[in-house]
Write a protein that holds these residues in place. Structure first.
Motif, PDB file in Angstrom:
ATOM      1  N   TYR A  53       6.651  -0.443 -12.083  1.00  0.00           N
ATOM      2  CA  TYR A  53       7.276   0.588 -13.368  1.00  0.00           C
ATOM      3  C   TYR A  53       6.542   1.441 -13.152  1.00  0.00           C
ATOM      4  CZ  TYR A  53      10.979  -2.825 -14.483  1.00  0.00           C
ATOM      5  OH  TYR A  53      12.056  -4.237 -14.615  1.00  0.00           O
ATOM      6  N   HIS A  80      10.322   5.445 -15.096  1.00  0.00           N
ATOM      7  CA  HIS A  80      11.341   3.755 -15.879  1.00  0.00           C
ATOM      8  C   HIS A  80      10.776   3.496 -17.341  1.00  0.00           C
ATOM      9  CE1 HIS A  80      10.933   2.180 -11.643  1.00  0.00           C
ATOM     10  NE2 HIS A  80      12.065   1.340 -12.033  1.00  0.00           N
ATOM     11  N   VAL A 125      16.660   4.133 -10.560  1.00  0.00           N
ATOM     12  CA  VAL A 125      15.753   3.509 -12.412  1.00  0.00           C
ATOM     13  C   VAL A 125      16.290   2.739 -12.758  1.00  0.00           C
ATOM     14  CG1 VAL A 125      14.266   4.717 -14.588  1.00  0.00           C
ATOM     15  CG2 VAL A 125      13.674   5.519 -11.641  1.00  0.00           C
ATOM     16  N   LEU A 160      16.325  -1.242 -13.178  1.00  0.00           N
ATOM     17  CA  LEU A 160      15.971  -2.185 -15.147  1.00  0.00           C
ATOM     18  C   LEU A 160      17.201  -3.072 -15.484  1.00  0.00           C
ATOM     19  CD1 LEU A 160      14.841   1.721 -16.949  1.00  0.00           C
ATOM     20  CD2 LEU A 160      13.090  -0.810 -16.853  1.00  0.00           C
TER      21      LEU A 160
END
Length: 163
Positions: free
Chosen positions: A42, A46, A78, A82
């Motif tokens: 990341y 992030h 992003v 996640l």
């Protein structure tokens, strides 16, 4: 009589000095989180998304875009990563099912907390040698950097996150 040229030059030098301190401080402040994120794959984007979703459970995608001042395109990849990685869950709104509400999972909270711990330690170390009341002064200074039109809303959001 006050020498206007001298005062202007002095103010300009002060601003340049503070600008550079902010740049270098920011570089190292985010750098410690960047380093910790390397093993996850990341980056800063992030981290920012995780931070604000962790601090504001149930945040809508629209609210996140407003906070970050980015477009939907700017956060889509992003956020998708996640979600796919199990760091954030997307749920429909309670009253409007089209609304996307964001919450962190246990794994997302753990990562956000670890990054906050690292950055908090940096802040506490910077504040430690300063006189009593410095935290409030620094807080007021940083709040003063926020656009005046948004300052009250930003401060309310920060205060609400302390619950």
């Amino acid at each position: 009589m006050v020498d206007v040229k001298k005062d202007t030059a002095s103010d300009s030098a002060l601003a340049l000095d503070l600008i550079e301190r902010i740049f270098f401080g920011y570089r190292d402040f985010v750098g410690i989180a960047d380093e910790a994120l390397i093993k996850t794959g990341y980056g800063r984007a992030h981290h920012r998304v995780l931070h604000f979703v962790d601090r504001n459970p149930g945040l809508t995608v629209g609210e996140l875009l407003t906070i970050l001042k980015v477009t939907k395109q700017g956060v889509a990849r992003v956020l998708r990563t996640l979600v796919e990685d199990g760091m954030i869950e997307v749920r429909p709104g309670e009253h409007d099912r089209r609304e996307k509400r964001l919450t962190v999972t246990a794994a997302g909270h753990a990562l956000a907390s670890e990054l906050s711990r690292l950055q908090s330690a940096r802040i506490e170390a910077a504040l430690a040698p300063l006189p009593a009341g410095a935290r409030e002064i620094v807080g007021a200074f940083l709040a003063g950097l926020v656009d005046e039109k948004e300052r009250a809303a930003v401060l309310r959001r920060i205060e609400a996150g302390r619950v």
